[in-house]
Design a protein around this motif. Structure first.
Motif, PDB file in Angstrom:
ATOM      1  N   ALA A 183     -14.587  29.413  16.786  1.00 13.99           N
ATOM      2  CA  ALA A 183     -15.003  30.303  17.861  1.00 13.99           C
ATOM      3  C   ALA A 183     -14.996  31.763  17.413  1.00 13.99           C
ATOM      4  O   ALA A 183     -15.890  32.545  17.762  1.00 13.99           O
ATOM      5  CB  ALA A 183     -14.083  30.121  19.069  1.00 13.99           C
ATOM      6  N   VAL A 184     -13.993  32.136  16.615  1.00 15.01           N
ATOM      7  CA  VAL A 184     -13.870  33.520  16.165  1.00 15.01           C
ATOM      8  C   VAL A 184     -14.901  33.859  15.096  1.00 15.01           C
ATOM      9  O   VAL A 184     -15.490  34.939  15.094  1.00 15.01           O
ATOM     10  CB  VAL A 184     -12.437  33.780  15.643  1.00 15.01           C
ATOM     11  N   PHE A 185     -15.150  32.914  14.173  1.00 15.80           N
ATOM     12  CA  PHE A 185     -15.984  33.209  13.002  1.00 15.80           C
ATOM     13  C   PHE A 185     -17.390  32.631  13.079  1.00 15.80           C
ATOM     14  O   PHE A 185     -18.104  32.604  12.086  1.00 15.80           O
ATOM     15  CB  PHE A 185     -15.278  32.714  11.736  1.00 15.80           C
ATOM     16  N   GLY A 186     -17.801  32.138  14.237  1.00 13.53           N
ATOM     17  CA  GLY A 186     -19.186  31.710  14.382  1.00 13.53           C
ATOM     18  C   GLY A 186     -19.468  30.321  13.854  1.00 13.53           C
ATOM     19  O   GLY A 186     -20.546  30.075  13.301  1.00 13.53           O
ATOM     20  N   GLY A 187     -18.518  29.410  14.029  1.00 11.20           N
ATOM     21  CA  GLY A 187     -18.732  28.023  13.621  1.00 11.20           C
ATOM     22  C   GLY A 187     -18.091  27.691  12.300  1.00 11.20           C
ATOM     23  O   GLY A 187     -17.676  28.572  11.548  1.00 11.20           O
ATOM     24  N   TRP A 188     -18.013  26.379  12.032  1.00 12.43           N
ATOM     25  CA  TRP A 188     -17.432  25.941  10.758  1.00 12.43           C
ATOM     26  C   TRP A 188     -18.451  25.184   9.906  1.00 12.43           C
ATOM     27  O   TRP A 188     -18.121  24.675   8.845  1.00 12.43           O
ATOM     28  CB  TRP A 188     -16.205  25.045  11.004  1.00 12.43           C
ATOM     29  N   ARG A 189     -19.688  25.142  10.330  1.00 11.74           N
ATOM     30  CA  ARG A 189     -20.744  24.507   9.539  1.00 11.74           C
ATOM     31  C   ARG A 189     -21.903  25.488   9.424  1.00 11.74           C
ATOM     32  O   ARG A 189     -22.520  25.868  10.423  1.00 11.74           O
ATOM     33  CB  ARG A 189     -21.213  23.214  10.203  1.00 11.74           C
ATOM     34  N   ASP A 190     -22.170  25.961   8.195  1.00 12.74           N
ATOM     35  CA  ASP A 190     -23.232  26.938   7.934  1.00 12.74           C
ATOM     36  C   ASP A 190     -23.054  28.208   8.756  1.00 12.74           C
ATOM     37  O   ASP A 190     -24.037  28.844   9.181  1.00 12.74           O
ATOM     38  CB  ASP A 190     -24.609  26.318   8.231  1.00 12.74           C
ATOM     39  N   GLY A 191     -21.791  28.592   8.991  1.00 17.64           N
ATOM     40  CA  GLY A 191     -21.516  29.812   9.722  1.00 17.64           C
ATOM     41  C   GLY A 191     -21.555  31.023   8.813  1.00 17.64           C
ATOM     42  O   GLY A 191     -21.639  30.902   7.586  1.00 17.64           O
ATOM     43  N   PRO A 192     -21.460  32.220   9.383  1.00 20.40           N
ATOM     44  CA  PRO A 192     -21.480  33.438   8.565  1.00 20.40           C
ATOM     45  C   PRO A 192     -20.234  33.625   7.715  1.00 20.40           C
ATOM     46  O   PRO A 192     -20.262  34.355   6.731  1.00 20.40           O
ATOM     47  CB  PRO A 192     -21.602  34.551   9.614  1.00 20.40           C
ATOM     48  N   VAL A 193     -19.138  32.958   8.080  1.00 21.13           N
ATOM     49  CA  VAL A 193     -17.893  33.053   7.309  1.00 21.13           C
ATOM     50  C   VAL A 193     -17.519  31.700   6.726  1.00 21.13           C
ATOM     51  O   VAL A 193     -17.240  31.566   5.533  1.00 21.13           O
ATOM     52  CB  VAL A 193     -16.743  33.600   8.187  1.00 21.13           C
ATOM     53  N   ILE A 194     -17.515  30.674   7.541  1.00 17.80           N
ATOM     54  CA  ILE A 194     -17.161  29.322   7.094  1.00 17.80           C
ATOM     55  C   ILE A 194     -18.445  28.525   6.896  1.00 17.80           C
ATOM     56  O   ILE A 194     -19.141  28.181   7.862  1.00 17.80           O
ATOM     57  CB  ILE A 194     -16.256  28.610   8.117  1.00 17.80           C
ATOM     58  N   ARG A 195     -18.789  28.221   5.647  1.00 14.46           N
ATOM     59  CA  ARG A 195     -20.022  27.483   5.367  1.00 14.46           C
ATOM     60  C   ARG A 195     -19.855  25.990   5.586  1.00 14.46           C
ATOM     61  O   ARG A 195     -20.798  25.290   5.940  1.00 14.46           O
ATOM     62  CB  ARG A 195     -20.486  27.761   3.940  1.00 14.46           C
TER      63      ARG A 195
END
Length: 387
Positions: free
Chosen positions: A269-281
């Motif tokens: 929620a904080v970093f914009g997802g955990w799959r292909d997100g801007p922080v967590i790819r």
């Protein structure tokens, strides 16, 4: 008086009290050929250095889940690598009493202390008997901890078995007894904690240095500039939930504990997802980890969060993203019930003081090649949760 003399209980009896959990604590897969021993021979006492090839051979063939560096460190804490050492009714490198020594397969002594030439005071003979016995303790407590969900590290529980009896593991809430439980008073609990602290001190002293990959092939272990500030979004503390690994793992694994699922969802929620997100790819949580049975992954208590592609040393924006993530988990360790973090060849938990950088140097525990992008945790942040 030595800790071992004060507290040691008959291990054969203690193992039986674990109700056959040896069957649950099956051996892990062996490390690949050529895997590092995790020991820096140049740092060892001469007696330990001469015994290291035998230790590596015995653990690789009979107990791959027991890192050689743990053997070296525990023996140092027990006897200082003096094969002829005696203390009360205990003798040898691991300071066995005669009852446990014969139960492990050694010869009777005939006297206390044992006479000159007894196998218990011969270094090679001692290790050939003691390492399988210590391994039996490790496998017993590994099964017990997995079956009960207790958070203790199996290797630490193995130390409790050796110093105070396996019943202290079985009858304590976490696997490491506190004063007032498992028949352990304040002095008993303090001595156990002191013993574990002593062994861990020797682990740090004797562990092989984490040699970095060649320059140009890796990102620096620390950012050139301070890590970007962690996001300031409010964090909802973990409020508890069902015990054990019972919740679905959205990353595709078998299950997660409540704290792990909460930590993953909060980070997403904080970093914009955990799959292909801007922080967590990408992310992976539950995994069998057959090569490392003491891992938190098969308990559903850990996630690996990748700011880059697996196997790649991150640089630039990806490296900065990883540091943002690591700092955020560190800053919110309390409300998220974070047990420890590993990132960029460094290890941190709430009890660790920074040493030579963020946290302290990560040794790989004799299991992982810390020069590798994945083994050294350069390509991902490992987050373990306390429940």
């Amino acid at each position: 008086m030595r800790i071992a003399t004060v507290l040691r209980a008959p291990l054969a009896v203690a193992l039986a009290s674990l109700l056959g959990l040896l069957l649950l604590g099956a051996a892990s897969e062996e490390e690949p050929a050529g895997a590092p021993s995790g020991v820096d021979p140049s740092r060892l006492p001469a007696a330990a250095r001469s015994s290291l090839p035998l230790i590596i051979d015995l653990t690789a063939r009979h107990c791959p889940e027991l890192p050689p560096v743990w053997v070296v460190a525990q023996v140092q804490a027990e006897s200082g690598w003096d094969a002829a050492a005696t203390s009360g009714d205990a003798a040898g490198l691991y300071q066995f009493d005669e009852r446990n020594w014969t139960a492990a397969g050694g010869d009777r002594w005939g006297s206390v202390p044992p006479p000159p030439g007894a196998d218990v005071t011969d270094a090679r003979s001692h290790l050939r008997v003691a390492i399988p016995w210590v391994c039996a303790n490790l496998r017993a407590v590994t099964g017990h901890l997995a079956a009960t969900g207790k958070p203790a590290d199996p290797l630490d529980a193995m130390l409790v078995c050796h110093i105070a009896g396996c019943r202290r593991v079985a009858q304590s809430a976490t696997g490491i007894p506190e004063a007032g439980e498992a028949g352990c008073g304040l002095r008993c609990a303090q001595l156990i904690r002191g013993y574990l602290g002593s062994v861990h001190g020797y682990l740090d002293r004797y562990a092989a240095p984490a040699d970095p990959p060649p320059p140009g092939d890796r990102a620096p272990a620390e950012p050139a500039d301070p890590a970007p500030a962690a996001p300031q979004a409010p964090v909802v503390p973990y409020a508890g939930g069902p015990g054990g690994c019972t919740l679905p793992d959205p990353t595709g694994g078998r299950c997660l504990t409540g704290a792990t699922r909460h930590g993953l969802e909060t980070a997403a929620a904080v970093f914009g997802g955990w799959r292909d997100g801007p922080v967590i790819r990408s992310a992976g949580c539950w995994d069998a980890h057959a090569w490392n049975p003491r891992s938190d992954h098969p308990r559903g208590q850990a996630c690996d969060l990748f700011p880059t592609q697996p196997g790649v040393f991150p640089e630039g924006a990806e490296l900065a993203a990883g540091w943002r993530l690591a700092e955020w988990f560190r800053s919110n360790a309390g409300p998220l019930r974070v047990k420890y973090l590993i990132w960029q060849g460094r290890y941190w938990d709430p009890g660790v003081t920074d040493s030579g950088g963020w946290g302290r140097r990560y040794t790989g525990g004799g299991v992982y090649d810390v020069r590798d992008a994945t083994g050294g945790h350069y390509d991902h942040l490992h987050v373990s949760f306390a429940e």
